[in-house]
Write an enzyme that holds these catalytic residues in place. Sequence first.
Site, PDB file in Angstrom:
ATOM      1  N   GLU A  50      18.465  21.062  56.312  1.00 47.61           N
ATOM      2  CA  GLU A  50      19.915  20.859  56.276  1.00 47.61           C
ATOM      3  C   GLU A  50      20.449  19.986  57.420  1.00 47.61           C
ATOM      4  OE1 GLU A  50      23.105  24.272  56.425  1.00 47.61           O
ATOM      5  OE2 GLU A  50      22.794  23.534  54.375  1.00 47.61           O
ATOM      6  N   LYS A  52      23.589  19.705  59.437  1.00 47.84           N
ATOM      7  CA  LYS A  52      24.772  20.523  59.726  1.00 47.84           C
ATOM      8  C   LYS A  52      25.037  20.424  61.227  1.00 47.84           C
ATOM      9  CE  LYS A  52      24.156  25.102  59.777  1.00 47.84           C
ATOM     10  NZ  LYS A  52      24.084  26.536  59.346  1.00 47.84           N
ATOM     11  N   LYS A 112      26.452  20.244  50.184  1.00 43.94           N
ATOM     12  CA  LYS A 112      26.794  21.588  50.641  1.00 43.94           C
ATOM     13  C   LYS A 112      28.276  21.609  51.013  1.00 43.94           C
ATOM     14  CE  LYS A 112      23.990  25.122  51.654  1.00 43.94           C
ATOM     15  NZ  LYS A 112      23.968  25.425  53.040  1.00 43.94           N
ATOM     16  N   GLU A 161      24.757  30.080  44.571  1.00 39.65           N
ATOM     17  CA  GLU A 161      24.479  30.934  45.723  1.00 39.65           C
ATOM     18  C   GLU A 161      25.124  32.298  45.596  1.00 39.65           C
ATOM     19  OE1 GLU A 161      24.917  29.415  49.854  1.00 39.65           O
ATOM     20  OE2 GLU A 161      26.538  30.881  49.964  1.00 39.65           O
ATOM     21  N   ASN A 183      22.001  33.884  49.995  1.00 39.17           N
ATOM     22  CA  ASN A 183      22.417  33.631  51.371  1.00 39.17           C
ATOM     23  C   ASN A 183      22.243  34.914  52.178  1.00 39.17           C
ATOM     24  OD1 ASN A 183      23.451  32.758  53.748  1.00 39.17           O
ATOM     25  ND2 ASN A 183      25.337  31.897  52.876  1.00 39.17           N
ATOM     26  N   GLU A 213      18.385  31.380  51.807  1.00 41.91           N
ATOM     27  CA  GLU A 213      19.203  30.538  52.699  1.00 41.91           C
ATOM     28  C   GLU A 213      19.610  31.291  53.959  1.00 41.91           C
ATOM     29  OE1 GLU A 213      22.586  28.636  50.642  1.00 41.91           O
ATOM     30  OE2 GLU A 213      21.866  29.647  48.843  1.00 41.91           O
ATOM     31  N   SER A 214      19.496  30.631  55.103  1.00 43.49           N
ATOM     32  CA  SER A 214      20.046  31.125  56.379  1.00 43.49           C
ATOM     33  C   SER A 214      19.136  32.084  57.117  1.00 43.49           C
ATOM     34  CB  SER A 214      21.407  31.835  56.184  1.00 43.49           C
ATOM     35  OG  SER A 214      22.293  31.023  55.480  1.00 43.49           O
TER      36      SER A 214
HETATM   37  O1  LIG Z   1      21.670  27.423  59.872  1.00 41.33           O
HETATM   38  P1  LIG Z   1      20.858  28.428  59.047  1.00 41.33           P
HETATM   39  O2  LIG Z   1      20.988  29.866  59.557  1.00 41.33           O
HETATM   40  O3  LIG Z   1      19.408  27.976  58.886  1.00 41.33           O
HETATM   41  O4  LIG Z   1      21.542  28.441  57.572  1.00 41.33           O
HETATM   42  C1  LIG Z   1      21.449  27.251  56.782  1.00 41.33           C
HETATM   43  C2  LIG Z   1      22.283  27.425  55.487  1.00 41.33           C
HETATM   44  O5  LIG Z   1      21.739  28.490  54.774  1.00 41.33           O
HETATM   45  C3  LIG Z   1      23.727  27.716  55.801  1.00 41.33           C
HETATM   46  O6  LIG Z   1      24.244  26.594  56.488  1.00 41.33           O
HETATM   47  C4  LIG Z   1      24.549  27.971  54.522  1.00 41.33           C
HETATM   48  C5  LIG Z   1      24.128  28.665  53.418  1.00 41.33           C
HETATM   49  N1  LIG Z   1      25.109  28.699  52.475  1.00 41.33           N
HETATM   50  C6  LIG Z   1      26.194  28.005  52.938  1.00 41.33           C
HETATM   51  C7  LIG Z   1      27.439  27.713  52.326  1.00 41.33           C
HETATM   52  C8  LIG Z   1      28.354  26.961  53.060  1.00 41.33           C
HETATM   53  C9  LIG Z   1      28.057  26.498  54.345  1.00 41.33           C
HETATM   54  C10 LIG Z   1      26.784  26.758  54.961  1.00 41.33           C
HETATM   55  C11 LIG Z   1      25.879  27.514  54.240  1.00 41.33           C
END
Ligand SMILES: O=P(O)(O)OC[C@@H](O)[C@@H](O)c1c[nH]c2ccccc12
Length: 264
Positions: A50, A52, A112, A161, A183, A213-214
Amino acid sequence: MYNNILDRILETKKEELDGFQMPEPMPRSEKYSLREALSRPHHALGLIAEVKQASPSKGLFREKMNVPAIAESYEHAGADAVSVLTDRTYFHGSAENLIKVRKSVRLPVLRKDFIIDERQIEEAFRIGADAVLLIAAALEPDLLYELYLAARERGLESLVEVHRIEEAEAVLSKFTPEIMGVNNRDLKTFETKLEVTAALQGTIPEDVVLVSESGVQSAADVMYLKNHGADAALVGEVLIRAHSPREKVRELFGREVNEHAARA
Ligand SMILES: O=P(O)(O)OC[C@@H](O)[C@@H](O)c1c[nH]c2ccccc12
């Protein structure tokens, strides 16, 4: 006033849409399929890397971001797709960042953002995205399905998601997306627990590509997700913060994980 950050973001998004300007279409290059890329990943677990620059929970990750260089380093490290935040207010993202990534890699590019209106789907198409994120927590099932169809009409895939079983069931009662994201981040506490993915794997049908995700921080996390139903992981913070995103991808997804998967 807001029971979680998402409500606040969506209110801002609605205001931003009042002044919406549709961009001119970019010349479309080759179309890449996110589902195909995640179905035959370069590593034992698929990777959506990603772009970001900031987030509401963590603030600024990097003062400056050389977006083309980051995207290229992701591709050289074997990422299967690149996710680009285009939300400006809370994530310091932009449509321009997605266009730069589009021009830099021969990989599927995921837009995103907090999509609540078909104009954002058309915009995603025009700036060169291959896929869009649709967030179940932000959309009634009917609208989510309408936006999914609007994306498909334009040849765009959707990553749908969810955060919890009830959301997944509500989506699946209406249609079966080709790709679903779980997520792991709690929108109230911002805490991430990879167990959220494990808890949902039984609800999401086998033939759906499952993206966790995340919260991925280590090779152990990648192996955990591999062993708990994920086909791919979407990773942002640890890659964006890394001195060398390419080395970080290798550390998280490389030899150890592949050897572990080969033994499994
Ligand atoms: O930075 P991380 O913890 O690796 O997470 C990435 C991504 O999953 C996260 O930015 C995200 C997942 N779903 C979203 C929806 C909107 C904005 C951001 C996100």
